[in-house]
Design a protein around this motif. Structure first.
Motif, short mmCIF file in Angstrom:
data_model
loop_
_atom_site.label_atom_id
_atom_site.label_comp_id
_atom_site.label_asym_id
_atom_site.label_seq_id
_atom_site.Cartn_x
_atom_site.Cartn_y
_atom_site.Cartn_z
N VAL A 1 -27.95 -5.28 -10.86
CA VAL A 1 -27.20 -5.89 -9.77
C VAL A 1 -27.68 -5.25 -8.47
N ARG A 2 -28.44 -6.02 -7.72
CA ARG A 2 -29.05 -5.52 -6.49
C ARG A 2 -29.81 -4.21 -6.77
N GLU A 3 -29.44 -3.10 -6.14
CA GLU A 3 -30.20 -1.86 -6.36
C GLU A 3 -29.75 -1.07 -7.58
N THR A 4 -28.68 -1.51 -8.23
CA THR A 4 -28.11 -0.76 -9.35
C THR A 4 -28.66 -1.28 -10.67
N ARG A 5 -29.24 -0.38 -11.46
CA ARG A 5 -29.81 -0.74 -12.75
C ARG A 5 -29.16 0.06 -13.87
N VAL A 6 -28.82 -0.64 -14.94
CA VAL A 6 -28.20 -0.01 -16.09
C VAL A 6 -29.11 -0.20 -17.30
N THR A 7 -29.36 0.88 -18.02
CA THR A 7 -30.11 0.81 -19.27
C THR A 7 -29.18 0.40 -20.40
N LEU A 8 -29.51 -0.68 -21.08
CA LEU A 8 -28.66 -1.23 -22.12
C LEU A 8 -28.90 -0.54 -23.47
N GLY B 1 -23.38 7.93 -13.90
CA GLY B 1 -24.63 7.17 -13.94
C GLY B 1 -24.32 5.76 -13.49
N SER B 2 -25.26 4.86 -13.61
CA SER B 2 -25.08 3.49 -13.14
C SER B 2 -23.99 2.77 -13.94
N VAL B 3 -23.11 2.06 -13.21
CA VAL B 3 -22.04 1.27 -13.81
C VAL B 3 -21.94 -0.03 -13.03
N ILE B 4 -21.87 -1.16 -13.74
CA ILE B 4 -21.74 -2.44 -13.04
C ILE B 4 -20.68 -3.32 -13.71
N PHE B 5 -19.96 -4.06 -12.87
CA PHE B 5 -19.00 -5.07 -13.30
C PHE B 5 -19.56 -6.42 -12.85
N ILE B 6 -19.83 -7.33 -13.80
CA ILE B 6 -20.42 -8.62 -13.49
C ILE B 6 -19.49 -9.74 -13.94
N GLY B 7 -19.05 -10.57 -13.00
CA GLY B 7 -18.25 -11.74 -13.35
C GLY B 7 -16.96 -11.41 -14.08
N CYS B 8 -16.36 -10.27 -13.75
CA CYS B 8 -15.14 -9.83 -14.43
C CYS B 8 -13.89 -10.20 -13.62
N GLU C 1 -5.02 -7.46 -10.11
CA GLU C 1 -3.96 -6.45 -10.17
C GLU C 1 -4.35 -5.23 -11.00
N ALA C 2 -5.65 -5.02 -11.17
CA ALA C 2 -6.11 -3.76 -11.77
C ALA C 2 -5.96 -2.66 -10.73
N ARG C 3 -5.96 -1.41 -11.21
CA ARG C 3 -5.75 -0.29 -10.29
C ARG C 3 -6.68 0.86 -10.63
N PHE C 4 -7.38 1.36 -9.62
CA PHE C 4 -8.23 2.54 -9.76
C PHE C 4 -7.54 3.69 -9.05
N VAL C 5 -7.20 4.74 -9.81
CA VAL C 5 -6.44 5.87 -9.27
C VAL C 5 -7.25 7.15 -9.41
N GLY C 6 -7.52 7.82 -8.30
CA GLY C 6 -8.21 9.11 -8.34
C GLY C 6 -9.55 9.04 -9.04
N SER C 7 -10.24 7.91 -8.92
CA SER C 7 -11.49 7.71 -9.65
C SER C 7 -12.70 7.98 -8.77
N ASP C 8 -13.82 8.27 -9.41
CA ASP C 8 -15.09 8.42 -8.70
C ASP C 8 -15.96 7.22 -9.05
N LEU C 9 -16.03 6.26 -8.14
CA LEU C 9 -16.82 5.05 -8.35
C LEU C 9 -18.07 5.07 -7.48
N SER C 10 -18.58 6.24 -7.20
CA SER C 10 -19.79 6.37 -6.39
C SER C 10 -20.95 5.63 -7.06
N GLY C 11 -21.56 4.72 -6.29
CA GLY C 11 -22.72 3.99 -6.81
C GLY C 11 -22.40 2.86 -7.76
N VAL C 12 -21.13 2.61 -8.07
CA VAL C 12 -20.76 1.51 -8.96
C VAL C 12 -20.95 0.18 -8.23
N ALA C 13 -21.41 -0.85 -8.95
CA ALA C 13 -21.64 -2.16 -8.34
C ALA C 13 -20.72 -3.21 -8.97
#
Length: 229
Positions: free
Chosen positions: A16-23, A145-152, A156-168
């Motif tokens: 996803v753009r500059e973010t790559r995940v190894t499957l 490491g790399s993390v991506i959410f595609i078409g999800c 009303e989800a909630r991210f609390v005290g999380s580190d989403l640095s670099g997530v796409a």
């Protein structure tokens, strides 16, 4: 997209753009199993298919090089798990509680995780693709490491005290998705409607496109309860 590893094997990638995940890199001759418990707390080279469970409870287990397909469970608690190179496809794990675990090279495709609770989970090279994550609570989620959410769907989800640095995030439904504290440096929110976000003031140093500024302003106005005369 694919690339070769040092051993000469081709590694599949999701980008996803500059973010790559190894499957996950799985063999074709996986052994079909009737349980995810494994022997001595470790399960390797496995295929777990079309199980319908009232309850799934796993603790202190390692899952390596395997796929879980069509698993449906009414109640699941996963604790102190280590997953490497694992695929989840078409599973319904709504109401899941997943704590104190590490996931690397893991992909969730077409899965339902409605109202799930993720707490103290570390992610590296993880993909959520076309998953239902509405009402899910992510507490102290950490991307190392790399993390991506595609078409999800993350309504009303909630991210609390999380580190989403670099997530796409790409093409996701973020209506009333809330960001409460945490770190979001270089979190890539391009390609999403941001007008329904909550907790916008906490999203410091994220990446967006210029046309998204209007939607982000709408979200900020809603957070601050601003009335437009």
């Amino acid at each position: 997209m694919a690339r070769d590893d040092p051993r000469g094997r081709t590694m599949e990638m999701r980008t996803v753009r500059e973010t790559r995940v190894t499957l996950p890199d799985l063999d074709d001759d996986l052994d079909e199993v009737d349980s995810l418990e494994g022997e001595h707390g470790k399960l390797r080279d496995f295929r777990y298919v079309d199980a319908g469970l009232r309850e799934l409870a796993l603790s202190g287990t390692q899952l390596v090089d395997g796929c879980v397909t069509g698993l449906i469970t009414q109640r699941a608690r996963l604790d102190d798990l280590s997953l490497h190179s694992v695929e989840f496809s078409g599973c319904d794990l709504s109401g899941l509680r997943w704590v104190d675990s590490q996931l690397s090279r893991v992909i969730f495709t077409g899965c339902k995780l409605l109202g799930a609770v993720w707490e103290n989970v570390t992610l590296g090279d993880v993909v959520f693709e076309r998953c239902k994550l509405d009402y899910t609570a992510f507490t102290r989620l950490r991307a190392i490491g790399s993390v991506i959410f595609i078409g999800c769907s993350l309504q009303e989800a909630r991210f609390v005290g999380s580190d989403l640095s670099g997530v796409a995030f790409d093409g996701c439904d973020l209506h009333l998705t809330e960001f409460d504290g945490g770190t979001y440096r270089d979190c890539d929110l391009r390609g999403n409607d941001l007008s329904g976000l909550r907790g916008v003031s906490r999203l410091k140093k994220i990446i967006i496109d210029r046309p998204q500024l209007q939607g982000l302003a709408q979200a900020l106005a809603a957070d601050l309860e601003i009335s437009v005369g």
